[in-house]
Write an enzyme that holds these catalytic residues in place. Structure first.
Site, PDB file in Angstrom:
ATOM      1  N   ASP A   1     -24.492 -58.558  -3.896  1.00  0.00           N
ATOM      2  CA  ASP A   1     -23.977 -57.447  -4.697  1.00  0.00           C
ATOM      3  C   ASP A   1     -24.382 -56.220  -3.898  1.00  0.00           C
ATOM      4  O   ASP A   1     -25.567 -55.854  -3.889  1.00  0.00           O
ATOM      5  CB  ASP A   1     -24.621 -57.425  -6.086  1.00  0.00           C
ATOM      6  CG  ASP A   1     -24.068 -56.276  -6.920  1.00  0.00           C
ATOM      7  OD1 ASP A   1     -23.869 -55.181  -6.353  1.00  0.00           O
ATOM      8  OD2 ASP A   1     -23.836 -56.450  -8.112  1.00  0.00           O
ATOM      9  N   HIS A   2     -23.431 -55.617  -3.205  1.00  0.00           N
ATOM     10  CA  HIS A   2     -23.843 -54.605  -2.219  1.00  0.00           C
ATOM     11  C   HIS A   2     -24.535 -53.406  -2.867  1.00  0.00           C
ATOM     12  O   HIS A   2     -25.266 -52.685  -2.199  1.00  0.00           O
ATOM     13  CB  HIS A   2     -22.666 -54.179  -1.330  1.00  0.00           C
ATOM     14  CG  HIS A   2     -21.707 -53.222  -1.962  1.00  0.00           C
ATOM     15  ND1 HIS A   2     -20.729 -53.617  -2.833  1.00  0.00           N
ATOM     16  CD2 HIS A   2     -21.583 -51.884  -1.860  1.00  0.00           C
ATOM     17  CE1 HIS A   2     -20.035 -52.554  -3.220  1.00  0.00           C
ATOM     18  NE2 HIS A   2     -20.536 -51.489  -2.653  1.00  0.00           N
TER      19      HIS A   2
ATOM     20  N   HIS B   1     -21.925 -54.866 -10.399  1.00  0.00           N
ATOM     21  CA  HIS B   1     -22.649 -53.652 -10.005  1.00  0.00           C
ATOM     22  C   HIS B   1     -23.289 -52.912 -11.192  1.00  0.00           C
ATOM     23  O   HIS B   1     -24.452 -52.544 -11.160  1.00  0.00           O
ATOM     24  CB  HIS B   1     -21.730 -52.677  -9.271  1.00  0.00           C
ATOM     25  CG  HIS B   1     -20.987 -53.281  -8.117  1.00  0.00           C
ATOM     26  ND1 HIS B   1     -21.539 -54.223  -7.283  1.00  0.00           N
ATOM     27  CD2 HIS B   1     -19.725 -53.073  -7.647  1.00  0.00           C
ATOM     28  CE1 HIS B   1     -20.653 -54.566  -6.350  1.00  0.00           C
ATOM     29  NE2 HIS B   1     -19.547 -53.886  -6.555  1.00  0.00           N
TER      30      HIS B   1
HETATM   31  C1  BG6 Z   1     -16.438 -53.213  -4.776  1.00  0.00           C
HETATM   32  C2  BG6 Z   1     -15.214 -53.242  -5.646  1.00  0.00           C
HETATM   33  O1  BG6 Z   1     -17.302 -54.274  -5.107  1.00  0.00           O
HETATM   34  O2  BG6 Z   1     -17.118 -51.983  -4.964  1.00  0.00           O
HETATM   35  C3  BG6 Z   1     -14.313 -52.068  -5.330  1.00  0.00           C
HETATM   36  O3  BG6 Z   1     -14.513 -54.451  -5.438  1.00  0.00           O
HETATM   37  C4  BG6 Z   1     -15.071 -50.767  -5.417  1.00  0.00           C
HETATM   38  O4  BG6 Z   1     -13.188 -52.038  -6.196  1.00  0.00           O
HETATM   39  C5  BG6 Z   1     -16.352 -50.838  -4.609  1.00  0.00           C
HETATM   40  O5  BG6 Z   1     -14.246 -49.735  -4.936  1.00  0.00           O
HETATM   41  C6  BG6 Z   1     -17.218 -49.621  -4.828  1.00  0.00           C
HETATM   42  O6  BG6 Z   1     -18.282 -49.653  -3.933  1.00  0.00           O
HETATM   43  P1  BG6 Z   1     -18.920 -48.301  -3.371  1.00  0.00           P
HETATM   44  O7  BG6 Z   1     -20.048 -48.768  -2.521  1.00  0.00           O
HETATM   45  O8  BG6 Z   1     -17.837 -47.601  -2.630  1.00  0.00           O
HETATM   46  O9  BG6 Z   1     -19.362 -47.535  -4.577  1.00  0.00           O
END
Ligand code: BG6
Length: 504
Positions: A184-185, A247
């Protein structure tokens, strides 16, 4: 330069020619290399169906790094050194020969390096390939070394509770839990990691971090972008599956978790899963009262006309998929009983930002005359994850002057003003942790299931009852009016930070 180095490592990246590798993985590996975090002996093997030579693959990655790396365009001397470790292998995920070939490559590196390297199989592919790739890796006996082989899996992990359980069962039959790294980045983001440091390394917070002092919590992850070219995936997912199930609930867990006894991966993940277990379940009536969905209409963003969701490529023109969701959650335990947690996320909104706002209860008695307190604001702690990276405490203070007038001021810890070095990207942190075998910042199978279980009633209600008013918010707005009503009913407003030109 770093001091912690992992053992020699081979990365095998499925989806090597895909978007995730181009935008995130390759730049992250390059930056880890630049900053001295990669071991002396490493190899990156991209793999996919497209036929490419090593040279072509290297040239593609160089272009990706030039376009997407936080450190800017690659420096020739460094790139030359880095690219020697990059290879490409054409593959067919269904074909046993493909896996034999990986086995040969791993053995060749081991022989050359005179060691047994860590091997990381990174599944940067559509989830429909997860079962076939993982089963074939196991069948080819490429993952029998539990200590040295790891599987990294990207979201979405399942489409609902049942499919997530099925996938967990499959993986549990093939690998040991300590080999599985669910990405989960958000957990790798610098500011997200800092939530734990801030909460558990400062003694002043714990006494007030509960229902006695906190009135409500808000978690907003808003985006200006629409679905871009991901319509085929997104139309089957929507904001709940794409963002809230993972997230936003991860952020909520970090805010609400109990203090862990140590920083071990399982201890941290146990405390987080406790939160999900304590969260109040939704009845269909609760879904009606506490969950709001939206879909964007066409409109204008920063002077440019943008299509509505239903006009986006690869999206059903009658789609019922939500591009916005706002939900009021409760965590039913001693710490949080009665404290609402409002979360919202959406695409094509006015601002791209991720912010957590913790609003404290008002003073029990106001001693100042009304004219002194016209801009009165209850204390608020604001954790800004992006684009601004800061933590600010909003307090009341006397405005300088001869009269006693109070206003709200911010006590700010701001990364930009405090540190000079650039923060690493989330994927750098997570790739390094995978190399080091540290699962603290990764989701665990049971946690993923608990998150699905929580949101299933909302998903089922929304699937069974199509929204009659989609599209219901315009581009460049803050989402549907019903989202304002959701929080206004309780006497609060959604919080957003002024961006100060800090656009993402
Ligand atoms: C991803 C989603 O996991 O996270 C995307 O699939 C989203 O739809 C993105 O845009 C948002 O990540 P960040 O790091 O740009 O806030």
């Amino acid at each position: 330069m770093s001091t912690i180095k992992s053992d020699p490592t081979i990365f095998i990246i499925f989806g090597g020619t895909g978007d995730l590798n181009s935008r995130k993985l390759a730049p992250a590996l390059y930056n880890l290399f630049l900053d001295g975090w990669l071991p002396q002996q490493f190899s990156i093997i991209g793999t996919g169906r497209t036929k490419l030579t090593d040279e072509q693959f290297r040239a593609n990655l160089l272009e990706d790094i030039n376009n997407f790396s936080r450190s800017g365009k690659a420096v020739k001397a460094k790139w030359d050194e880095f690219e020697k470790n990059i290879y490409y292998q054409v593959s067919d995920a269904k074909d046993a020969e493909t896996y034999k070939e990986f086995g040969k490559r791993v053995e060749a590196h081991n022989a050359e390096w005179k060691t047994r390297a860590n091997v990381i199989y990174y599944l940067a592919v559509s989830p429909s390939f997860f079962p076939i790739i993982t089963s074939n890796l196991a069948k080819a006996k490429l993952t029998t070394d539990v200590e040295r082989t790891r599987i990294v899996i990207e979201k979405p992990f399942g489409h609902d509770l049942e499919s997530a359980k099925e996938l967990n069962k499959l993986l549990a039959g093939l690998f040991n839990e300590k080999q599985i790294y669910h990405i989960d980045h958000y957990l790798g983001k610098e500011t997200v990691q800092n939530i734990m440091a801030f909460r558990f390394a400062n003694s002043i917070l714990e006494p007030i971090w509960n229902r006695n002092y906190i009135e409500h919590v808000q978690i907003s992850v808003t985006e200006q972008l629409g679905v871009e070219d991901r319509g085929d995936y997104y139309d089957g997912a929507g904001a709940m599956r794409d963002m809230i199930q993972n997230h936003l609930l991860q952020l909520l867990c970090l805010v609400a978790m109990e203090t862990p006894v140590n920083f071990n991966a399982d201890e941290i993940r146990n405390r987080k899963v406790d939160v999900l277990h304590a969260m109040r379940r939704f009845s269909p009536e609760d879904v009606r009262m506490s969950a709001v969905r939206g879909q964007y209409a066409k409109g204008w963003m920063e002077g440019k006309e943008v299509p509505g969701y239903r006009e986006e490529p690869k999206v059903d023109p009658n789609s019922n998929t939500e591009t916005f969701a706002a939900i009021k959650f409760f965590v039913d335990n001693w710490r949080w009983q009665g404290v609402p947690f409002y979360v919202r996320t959406g695409k094509r909104l006015h601002q791209s930002s991720s912010v957590i706002s913790i609003q404290f209860k008002d003073v029990p008695h106001k001693v100042f005359p009304t004219e002194a307190t016209e801009s009165w604001q209850q204390n608020r702690l604001i954790i800004s994850i992006q684009p601004e990276m800061s933590i600010r405490l909003q307090v009341q203070a006397k405005r300088p002057g001869l009269d006693m007038i109070l206003n709200t001021v911010d006590m700010v810890f701001d990364y930009k003003g405090t540190y000079t070095n650039q923060a690493p990207e989330a994927y750098e942190t997570l790739l390094l942790d995978t190399m080091l075998g540290d699962q603290t910042l990764f989701m665990r199978g049971d946690q993923i299931e608990a998150a699905w279980e929580l949101i299933m009633p909302v998903l089922s209600t929304w699937t069974n009852k199509k929204s009659l008013n989609f599209p219901n918010y315009s581009a460049d707005s803050w989402g549907p009016e019903s989202a304002e009503a959701l929080i206004a009913r309780d006497g609060f407003n959604w919080f957003s930070l002024p961006l100060n030109g800090n656009k993402k």
